[in-house]
Design a protein around this motif. Sequence first.
Motif, PDB file in Angstrom:
ATOM      1  N   GLY A 334       0.765  -1.216  -0.164  1.00  0.00           N
ATOM      2  CA  GLY A 334      -0.306  -0.198  -0.070  1.00  0.00           C
ATOM      3  C   GLY A 334       0.823   1.426  -0.135  1.00  0.00           C
ATOM      4  O   GLY A 334       1.958   1.534  -0.529  1.00  0.00           O
ATOM      5  N   ILE A 335       0.322   2.352   0.477  1.00  0.00           N
ATOM      6  CA  ILE A 335       0.855   3.729   0.411  1.00  0.00           C
ATOM      7  C   ILE A 335       1.996   3.954   1.485  1.00  0.00           C
ATOM      8  O   ILE A 335       2.671   4.724   1.454  1.00  0.00           O
ATOM      9  N   GLY A 336       2.051   2.905   2.372  1.00  0.00           N
ATOM     10  CA  GLY A 336       3.096   3.099   3.357  1.00  0.00           C
ATOM     11  C   GLY A 336       2.827   4.228   4.729  1.00  0.00           C
ATOM     12  O   GLY A 336       1.784   4.927   4.323  1.00  0.00           O
ATOM     13  N   LEU A 337       3.795   4.223   5.555  1.00  0.00           N
ATOM     14  CA  LEU A 337       3.514   5.158   6.898  1.00  0.00           C
ATOM     15  C   LEU A 337       4.712   5.956   6.703  1.00  0.00           C
ATOM     16  O   LEU A 337       5.965   5.590   6.669  1.00  0.00           O
ATOM     17  N   GLY A 355      -8.789   5.335   2.944  1.00  0.00           N
ATOM     18  CA  GLY A 355      -8.237   4.434   2.078  1.00  0.00           C
ATOM     19  C   GLY A 355      -7.772   4.756   0.638  1.00  0.00           C
ATOM     20  O   GLY A 355      -8.075   5.950   0.229  1.00  0.00           O
ATOM     21  N   THR A 356      -7.463   3.852   0.013  1.00  0.00           N
ATOM     22  CA  THR A 356      -7.032   4.099  -1.257  1.00  0.00           C
ATOM     23  C   THR A 356      -7.984   4.448  -2.436  1.00  0.00           C
ATOM     24  O   THR A 356      -7.860   5.059  -3.247  1.00  0.00           O
ATOM     25  N   ILE A 382       6.424  -2.056  13.760  1.00  0.00           N
ATOM     26  CA  ILE A 382       6.031  -1.471  12.468  1.00  0.00           C
ATOM     27  C   ILE A 382       6.947  -1.254  11.510  1.00  0.00           C
ATOM     28  O   ILE A 382       8.036  -0.360  12.031  1.00  0.00           O
ATOM     29  N   HIS A 383       7.161  -1.738  10.185  1.00  0.00           N
ATOM     30  CA  HIS A 383       8.231  -1.231   9.379  1.00  0.00           C
ATOM     31  C   HIS A 383       7.757  -0.793   8.233  1.00  0.00           C
ATOM     32  O   HIS A 383       6.843  -1.458   7.650  1.00  0.00           O
ATOM     33  N   HIS A 388       6.109   2.541  -0.333  1.00  0.00           N
ATOM     34  CA  HIS A 388       6.746   1.307  -0.291  1.00  0.00           C
ATOM     35  C   HIS A 388       6.004   0.125   0.729  1.00  0.00           C
ATOM     36  O   HIS A 388       6.600  -0.790   1.199  1.00  0.00           O
ATOM     37  N   GLY A 389       4.581   0.366   1.150  1.00  0.00           N
ATOM     38  CA  GLY A 389       3.969  -0.614   1.823  1.00  0.00           C
ATOM     39  C   GLY A 389       4.225  -0.529   3.232  1.00  0.00           C
ATOM     40  O   GLY A 389       5.147   0.336   3.733  1.00  0.00           O
ATOM     41  N   ALA A 390       3.708  -1.472   4.076  1.00  0.00           N
ATOM     42  CA  ALA A 390       3.981  -1.475   5.360  1.00  0.00           C
ATOM     43  C   ALA A 390       3.819  -2.951   6.023  1.00  0.00           C
ATOM     44  O   ALA A 390       3.161  -3.807   5.312  1.00  0.00           O
TER      45      ALA A 390
END
Length: 401
Positions: A334-337, A355-356, A382-383, A388-390
């Motif tokens: 997904g959009i990452g954090l 959301g997306t 959490i990484h 780059h996603g999560a």
Amino acid sequence: MQKQPIPKNEMERVISLADYDLDYTSFQENFKDLAKLAAKVAGTEISLINLIDSYTQWTITNHGLDIEQMPREDSVCQYTIAGNGGHFEVPDLRADDRFKDKFYVADDPSLRYYYGIPLTTDDGHNLGALCMLDKSVKTLSPEKEELLKIIAGEIVNRLNVHRVITGLKTKLHEANETKKKVAHDIRGPLGGIIGLAQVISEQGKENEIDEVLEFIELIQRSGRSLLELADEILTSDKPAPDLKADEFNLIVFKDKLQKLYTPQAINKKIMFIVNTSANSATVPFSKNKLLQITGNLISNAMKFTPVNGKVLVDLSLEIEESHNLLKIRVTDTGIGLNQDAIDTILQGRAGSTSGTLGEQGYGFGLALVKHLVDTLHGSMYIHSQPGHGASFEVILPQVWN
């Protein structure tokens, strides 16, 4: 975009629902009689008993409409649980801008009438709703409304009974584990006493000290008796080959997650994969709060993963000497954090976001996960980085059996 209704006590509400520790797919028979009775009282074709968590409306029992779940933002019951009144009614869904384009109104089954009653706990938390629906407009008399409130109250009573029984089973399990721990703790000292008594006894024979020998023999006899009792305690509660009601293994856990969340993945057109470690796939572990923790992580990942993306769940159980470690990792594309968002979540202050696909977020899902993990003495990591996603990893200690 229509702003979605959120109860003022939402965080407390979702914690209250999580405390029931429910498997949303296992209640069809428990409430089937009440759902049928509600439809008969209301004179509607359809009656549903819905529970609503941070992301999803779960239909735990249905009458007249084969449905198990839908996104919370698509539901009518979200308005029922957000209100302060005794019920929420929509005379004609087709004439209401909030619902006229929803799939269950615009397409089959072309619903028109809705009447919902919140399922409210004694603490004032609306766990979900008992709702009646029909393809034609209806009018309910005050007498029918009162009967439906009684049925809704009985649903909450049955949920409370389920929670009490589950709590008793957990306490019994904890008592058995304490019993085993005590047995483990006394075996070592007892073994030492018996060994020391043996040494003194052998030396005493050489010196012919009759009184000491008799005393030592009593020590040995008593020590062996206690040691046998400890062994009996340790062997009396060996787990049966089949899983207990409060247990999962990795195979069952994987199957449950696939059944619950594959429909959400299909609805959003993303890939959903659950992997398990093979070396400990059949070892049982406590299922306490696992569906609430993992389900919120999966729903959150799907919310922030675009079409054609992927959500991957890795489940493993590491066997250790004193306890086992259950590891759950949910990874998305997904959009990452950013780091501020990660810090907010780990501090238990996660809030509502979109959301997306522009879905209005209800928030509190990740804050709830953090709360539940903490109550189980686990850890959450959490990484991620934006774009780059999560990856969310939860580690939960399991009592060794």
